[in-house]
Motif scaffolding. Sequence first.
Motif, short mmCIF file in Angstrom:
data_model
loop_
_atom_site.label_atom_id
_atom_site.label_comp_id
_atom_site.label_asym_id
_atom_site.label_seq_id
_atom_site.Cartn_x
_atom_site.Cartn_y
_atom_site.Cartn_z
N ALA A 141 85.82 81.91 51.43
CA ALA A 141 84.86 80.84 51.75
C ALA A 141 84.79 80.61 53.08
O ALA A 141 84.09 79.95 53.59
N GLY A 142 86.12 80.58 53.76
CA GLY A 142 86.44 80.16 55.15
C GLY A 142 85.83 81.37 56.25
O GLY A 142 86.02 80.69 57.31
N ARG A 143 85.15 82.30 55.96
CA ARG A 143 84.84 83.39 56.92
C ARG A 143 83.29 83.38 56.86
O ARG A 143 83.03 83.60 55.77
N ALA A 144 82.59 83.48 58.05
CA ALA A 144 81.30 83.45 57.93
C ALA A 144 81.08 85.09 57.68
O ALA A 144 81.74 85.89 58.47
N SER A 145 79.96 85.44 56.89
CA SER A 145 79.54 86.90 56.76
C SER A 145 78.92 87.43 57.93
O SER A 145 78.80 88.49 58.19
N GLY A 146 78.40 86.41 58.52
CA GLY A 146 77.27 86.68 59.80
C GLY A 146 76.12 87.45 59.30
O GLY A 146 75.58 87.65 58.29
#
Lengths: 146, 409
Positions: A141-146
């Motif tokens: 949840a803390g990383r953007a998938s972009g």
Amino acid sequence: MNPQEDTGARDGGASNRRPGRAYSAHFHLLDRQVVDREGRPVCKVDDLELAHDEHGRPYVTALLAGPAALAPRLGGLSARWLAAVQRRMSVGGGGGPARIDFGRVTGIGPVLTVDLPEGAAGVHALEDWMRDEIVARLPGAGRASG
Amino acid sequence: MKRLLAVTLGVLTAIGGFVDIGDLVASSLVGARFGFSLVWVLLLGVVGICVYAEMAGRVAAVAGRPTFDLVRERLGPRAALVNLIGSLLVTALTLAAELAGVALAIELISSVTYLLWLPAVLLMVWLVIWRTRFETMERVFGLAGLALVVFVVAVVGLDPSWSGMLDRALHPEVPGGEGVPTYLYYGIALFASAMTPYEVFFFSSGGIEERWGRKDLAVARANVFVGFPLGGLLSLAIMAAAALLLHPAGVEVGNLSQVVLPVAVPLGKAGIALAILGMFAATFGAALETALSCGYTTAQYFGWRWGKAVAPRAASRFHVVVATALVAGTMLVLTGIDPVKVTEYSLVFAAVALPLTYLPILVVANDPEYMGRAVNGRLANTMGVLYLAVVLVAATAAVPLMIATKAGQ
């Protein structure tokens, strides 16, 4: 209406308004997207807070946001539902709409740019609850998938 | 190659509009029942979606505003809420059907009932939305969906009389045994699915996810004018294949396995394999498009943060809406409801959402305060107004025709 410098126009996007030309509260403010300095969505202008000057002319003192501001403008059944949901979901006292002082507005264009103090951006009870109770618990949840 | 990859957003968007599960079956059914007599409606729809997707893409590139922002700004909170509810119903019902479509495509390969595959499909779609980059997603599913080109090859392989086909497409007549209301009902269904509102929601929001700016206007246009005609061509090929083989045989198309039949005749097993791969990718792509569109519209109505470019925890309400739509769609399909019927009935809600979506796009695309010098030209305005009229007529006629024909029976 407070005349504001049109610095919010995106690069080469909206044509600059002539200085001194009035803004229409209905057309240029209400229901516009509000973004912070970095262009991140904050809220919509769900309603406006007005005050009157010594000649009785109204001017805008703040942008109001959130279900408590939106519900009265909807009218009818949808307004009652939204207000009921909002009452049950709001934490603590108050329960009034979120308020952004009009002095914080730095640009009026396709979006309204506001200068918010760090850490105060987009803090809504529902967003906080969903983040803490649901989304943040899922892996990634803390990383953007972009 | 890079140029080619730049148009995958348009391709994926068009796949969701033209060859999603409802259209795969509907195009085939229309071809089998009406031959070539409804081809003109498909062409009308392709031009219409091009006109409005071009405007929506231009507004996204120049003013940086996605379509539902414009809906709320120009219609006010009340009419926009009506549109939001209508659009969400169309989109979520379509999403349910697409999830079933992915599972049905797997069933065609595995012979295990689609209901058992549904939970796995739900998980796969959610994982792609949760973790895959937007560009990767649109490239994989946009390009894999192009495997449906096998239908074009099949039509060519059947070596039909081209002049005869053209003649029947240009001089449409209601086939014997079909009533005029039924003909019109299928025409409107075909037109509405070509111009379905979630295409512009997804397309404009996708442009913003890809950080389009004024310099990307050419990319936006290329996406529109490559993607949508390509989607239309695939849909046309499916219809033509059915019209050539199933129409004379009197086959009534009711499910996905019949849709692949015409491919098997000229191309055999390899053709079927490609057709199933294309169907899997197209329904999966349409599921992604509709699931994300539910989140985009809701977030844009309320002004929340949205999109795949931010970490999920920074856009938690957006992700909760998307996940809720996915779970609700899966549960609806698990009741055993016919997924193709679901997309047919969603037409009722499209009737509400279509005019309320396209009017604000037309208004804002003419507003120099948003668009600067990139406002609509005369051609865009003429076409825009014409199509708004067509959309209004179709929207008004859809529900009475649906009732009168018992949804085309």
